[in-house]
Design a protein around this motif. Structure first.
Motif, PDB file in Angstrom:
ATOM      1  N   ALA A 108       0.842  -1.208   0.000  1.00 41.26           N
ATOM      2  CA  ALA A 108       0.000   0.000   0.000  1.00 41.26           C
ATOM      3  C   ALA A 108       0.871   1.250   0.000  1.00 41.26           C
ATOM      4  CB  ALA A 108      -0.930  -0.009   1.216  1.00 41.26           C
ATOM      5  N   GLY A 109       1.986   1.210   0.715  1.00 41.11           N
ATOM      6  CA  GLY A 109       2.925   2.330   0.708  1.00 41.11           C
ATOM      7  C   GLY A 109       3.522   2.557  -0.673  1.00 41.11           C
ATOM      8  N   GLY A 110       3.855   1.475  -1.364  1.00 42.71           N
ATOM      9  CA  GLY A 110       4.397   1.582  -2.724  1.00 42.71           C
ATOM     10  C   GLY A 110       3.401   2.203  -3.684  1.00 42.71           C
ATOM     11  N   ILE A 111       2.150   1.780  -3.581  1.00 38.53           N
ATOM     12  CA  ILE A 111       1.105   2.326  -4.456  1.00 38.53           C
ATOM     13  C   ILE A 111       0.883   3.806  -4.163  1.00 38.53           C
ATOM     14  CG2 ILE A 111      -1.362   2.237  -4.987  1.00 38.53           C
ATOM     15  CD1 ILE A 111      -1.178  -0.812  -4.372  1.00 38.53           C
ATOM     16  N   THR A 112       0.750   4.149  -2.889  1.00 37.58           N
ATOM     17  CA  THR A 112       0.455   5.545  -2.555  1.00 37.58           C
ATOM     18  C   THR A 112       1.649   6.466  -2.818  1.00 37.58           C
ATOM     19  OG1 THR A 112       0.897   5.117  -0.214  1.00 37.58           O
ATOM     20  CG2 THR A 112      -1.398   5.086  -0.914  1.00 37.58           C
ATOM     21  N   HIS A 113       2.857   5.940  -2.767  1.00 32.51           N
ATOM     22  CA  HIS A 113       4.010   6.747  -3.152  1.00 32.51           C
ATOM     23  C   HIS A 113       3.861   7.176  -4.613  1.00 32.51           C
ATOM     24  CE1 HIS A 113       8.187   8.146  -2.820  1.00 32.51           C
ATOM     25  NE2 HIS A 113       8.267   7.796  -4.098  1.00 32.51           N
ATOM     26  N   ASN A 114       3.475   6.229  -5.454  1.00 33.92           N
ATOM     27  CA  ASN A 114       3.282   6.535  -6.867  1.00 33.92           C
ATOM     28  C   ASN A 114       2.121   7.502  -7.092  1.00 33.92           C
ATOM     29  OD1 ASN A 114       5.433   4.908  -7.634  1.00 33.92           O
ATOM     30  ND2 ASN A 114       4.153   3.104  -7.843  1.00 33.92           N
ATOM     31  N   VAL A 115       1.051   7.345  -6.324  1.00 30.77           N
ATOM     32  CA  VAL A 115      -0.087   8.274  -6.429  1.00 30.77           C
ATOM     33  C   VAL A 115       0.379   9.692  -6.088  1.00 30.77           C
ATOM     34  CG1 VAL A 115      -2.301   8.933  -5.398  1.00 30.77           C
ATOM     35  CG2 VAL A 115      -1.871   6.546  -6.007  1.00 30.77           C
ATOM     36  N   GLY A 116       1.154   9.809  -5.013  1.00 27.31           N
ATOM     37  CA  GLY A 116       1.679  11.113  -4.617  1.00 27.31           C
ATOM     38  C   GLY A 116       2.546  11.737  -5.694  1.00 27.31           C
ATOM     39  N   GLN A 117       3.366  10.929  -6.336  1.00 26.82           N
ATOM     40  CA  GLN A 117       4.229  11.449  -7.395  1.00 26.82           C
ATOM     41  C   GLN A 117       3.432  11.893  -8.616  1.00 26.82           C
ATOM     42  OE1 GLN A 117       7.242   8.315  -7.770  1.00 26.82           O
ATOM     43  NE2 GLN A 117       8.652   9.698  -6.716  1.00 26.82           N
ATOM     44  N   ILE A 118       2.416  11.132  -8.985  1.00 27.86           N
ATOM     45  CA  ILE A 118       1.584  11.520 -10.127  1.00 27.86           C
ATOM     46  C   ILE A 118       0.812  12.797  -9.807  1.00 27.86           C
ATOM     47  CG2 ILE A 118      -0.451  10.875 -11.495  1.00 27.86           C
ATOM     48  CD1 ILE A 118       2.077   9.508 -12.472  1.00 27.86           C
ATOM     49  N   LEU A 119       0.267  12.898  -8.599  1.00 25.83           N
ATOM     50  CA  LEU A 119      -0.434  14.125  -8.204  1.00 25.83           C
ATOM     51  C   LEU A 119       0.514  15.327  -8.235  1.00 25.83           C
ATOM     52  CD1 LEU A 119      -2.639  12.815  -5.239  1.00 25.83           C
ATOM     53  CD2 LEU A 119      -3.414  13.486  -7.538  1.00 25.83           C
ATOM     54  N   THR A 120       1.731  15.126  -7.789  1.00 24.30           N
ATOM     55  CA  THR A 120       2.732  16.201  -7.834  1.00 24.30           C
ATOM     56  C   THR A 120       3.019  16.605  -9.274  1.00 24.30           C
ATOM     57  OG1 THR A 120       3.732  15.367  -5.803  1.00 24.30           O
ATOM     58  CG2 THR A 120       5.076  16.858  -7.134  1.00 24.30           C
ATOM     59  N   ALA A 121       3.175  15.622 -10.145  1.00 27.73           N
ATOM     60  CA  ALA A 121       3.420  15.907 -11.566  1.00 27.73           C
ATOM     61  C   ALA A 121       2.244  16.670 -12.171  1.00 27.73           C
ATOM     62  CB  ALA A 121       3.666  14.613 -12.329  1.00 27.73           C
ATOM     63  N   MET A 122       1.031  16.278 -11.821  1.00 26.46           N
ATOM     64  CA  MET A 122      -0.147  16.956 -12.361  1.00 26.46           C
ATOM     65  C   MET A 122      -0.170  18.428 -11.932  1.00 26.46           C
ATOM     66  SD  MET A 122      -2.902  13.842 -11.860  1.00 26.46           S
ATOM     67  CE  MET A 122      -4.361  14.817 -12.146  1.00 26.46           C
ATOM     68  N   VAL A 123       0.181  18.688 -10.683  1.00 28.37           N
ATOM     69  CA  VAL A 123       0.193  20.071 -10.177  1.00 28.37           C
ATOM     70  C   VAL A 123       1.342  20.861 -10.803  1.00 28.37           C
ATOM     71  CG1 VAL A 123       0.583  21.491  -8.118  1.00 28.37           C
ATOM     72  CG2 VAL A 123      -0.972  19.533  -8.011  1.00 28.37           C
ATOM     73  N   LEU A 124       2.548  20.298 -10.777  1.00 24.69           N
ATOM     74  CA  LEU A 124       3.712  21.024 -11.285  1.00 24.69           C
ATOM     75  C   LEU A 124       3.678  21.243 -12.792  1.00 24.69           C
ATOM     76  CD1 LEU A 124       6.603  19.471  -9.144  1.00 24.69           C
ATOM     77  CD2 LEU A 124       5.470  21.680  -8.837  1.00 24.69           C
ATOM     78  N   LEU A 125       3.135  20.270 -13.520  1.00 24.28           N
ATOM     79  CA  LEU A 125       3.058  20.389 -14.977  1.00 24.28           C
ATOM     80  C   LEU A 125       1.757  21.023 -15.443  1.00 24.28           C
ATOM     81  CD1 LEU A 125       4.566  16.906 -15.936  1.00 24.28           C
ATOM     82  CD2 LEU A 125       5.735  19.128 -15.858  1.00 24.28           C
ATOM     83  N   GLY A 126       0.810  21.155 -14.535  1.00 28.18           N
ATOM     84  CA  GLY A 126      -0.461  21.796 -14.867  1.00 28.18           C
ATOM     85  C   GLY A 126      -1.307  21.007 -15.854  1.00 28.18           C
ATOM     86  N   THR A 127      -1.220  19.682 -15.772  1.00 27.61           N
ATOM     87  CA  THR A 127      -1.993  18.851 -16.686  1.00 27.61           C
ATOM     88  C   THR A 127      -2.462  17.576 -15.995  1.00 27.61           C
ATOM     89  OG1 THR A 127      -1.976  17.672 -18.801  1.00 27.61           O
ATOM     90  CG2 THR A 127       0.101  17.731 -17.585  1.00 27.61           C
ATOM     91  N   LYS A 128      -3.610  17.103 -16.418  1.00 27.96           N
ATOM     92  CA  LYS A 128      -4.119  15.831 -15.913  1.00 27.96           C
ATOM     93  C   LYS A 128      -3.713  14.674 -16.830  1.00 27.96           C
ATOM     94  CE  LYS A 128      -8.106  17.969 -13.750  1.00 27.96           C
ATOM     95  NZ  LYS A 128      -9.555  18.119 -13.747  1.00 27.96           N
ATOM     96  N   ALA A 129      -3.090  14.994 -17.953  1.00 28.68           N
ATOM     97  CA  ALA A 129      -2.746  13.980 -18.955  1.00 28.68           C
ATOM     98  C   ALA A 129      -1.808  12.915 -18.406  1.00 28.68           C
ATOM     99  CB  ALA A 129      -2.128  14.651 -20.183  1.00 28.68           C
ATOM    100  N   ILE A 130      -1.001  13.261 -17.425  1.00 31.23           N
ATOM    101  CA  ILE A 130      -0.039  12.316 -16.853  1.00 31.23           C
ATOM    102  C   ILE A 130      -0.730  11.202 -16.059  1.00 31.23           C
ATOM    103  CG2 ILE A 130       0.401  13.580 -14.713  1.00 31.23           C
ATOM    104  CD1 ILE A 130       3.238  12.119 -16.682  1.00 31.23           C
ATOM    105  N   ALA A 131      -1.982  11.391 -15.710  1.00 33.03           N
ATOM    106  CA  ALA A 131      -2.712  10.403 -14.907  1.00 33.03           C
ATOM    107  C   ALA A 131      -2.825   9.051 -15.610  1.00 33.03           C
ATOM    108  CB  ALA A 131      -4.096  10.927 -14.547  1.00 33.03           C
ATOM    109  N   TRP A 132      -2.708   9.019 -16.927  1.00 27.46           N
ATOM    110  CA  TRP A 132      -2.784   7.742 -17.655  1.00 27.46           C
ATOM    111  C   TRP A 132      -1.692   6.778 -17.215  1.00 27.46           C
ATOM    112  CZ3 TRP A 132       1.296   5.733 -20.292  1.00 27.46           C
ATOM    113  CH2 TRP A 132       2.338   6.601 -20.602  1.00 27.46           C
TER     114      TRP A 132
END
Length: 166
Positions: A108-132
């Protein structure tokens, strides 16, 4: 804090830094860009089980800051901090719930680490496209989380025996 606990936290923090450096020297997996094993999570997970919540969080925060200063950038700090804190909080909550064993907590920690990184990328890059990319990272997060959980379980069991022998 008692001297023994401070010393233990220092040693575990040093080990987390060493594992972080070792992991940075391992070439990225070609099949899943950005995937890492999460070797430092062995230390955080073990600390969570042999010491306490505050120590696990402290070690993770110190490790993230030092690694960013030595080997990273502001961007790598943002990704590591959000992913690391989210995963640590989830692991703390799951351990406290008593519903999962160490391997499940780690996965669960491994999965949520990745979720946190994708959310960070979405905020920093200003796009939801990375969610794929999230489902791909979930698979790698589960895999690496299980492997780290197995290792963390073995380390925790061994350290528990050492402390009982004293």
């Amino acid at each position: 804090m008692r001297t023994k606990k401070i010393t233990t936290i220092g040693i575990l923090t040093s080990l987390a830094l060493i594992l972080s450096y070792v992991e940075s020297q391992i070439p990225a997996f070609v099949a899943i860009p950005g995937m890492k094993l999460g070797l430092t999570n062995i230390v955080v997970l073990t600390t969570l089980y042999i010491l306490d919540v505050k120590s696990a969080m402290l070690i993770n925060i110190i490790r993230i800051i030092i690694v960013a200063i030595l080997f990273g950038s502001a961007m790598s700090f943002a990704f590591s901090f959000v992913g690391g804190m989210l995963s640590t909080i989830v692991m703390i909550l799951l351990k406290k719930s008593g519903r999962m064993k160490i391997i499940g907590v780690s996965a669960a920690g491994g999965i949520t680490h990745n979720v946190g990184q994708i959310l960070t990328a979405m905020v920093l890059l200003g796009t939801k496209a990375i969610a794929w990319y999230l489902p791909v990272l979930w698979i790698s997060g589960i895999f690496s989380g299980v492997v780290i959980g197995i290792i963390g379980g073995l380390v925790t069991a061994r350290l528990g025996k050492i402390s009982q022998d004293r």
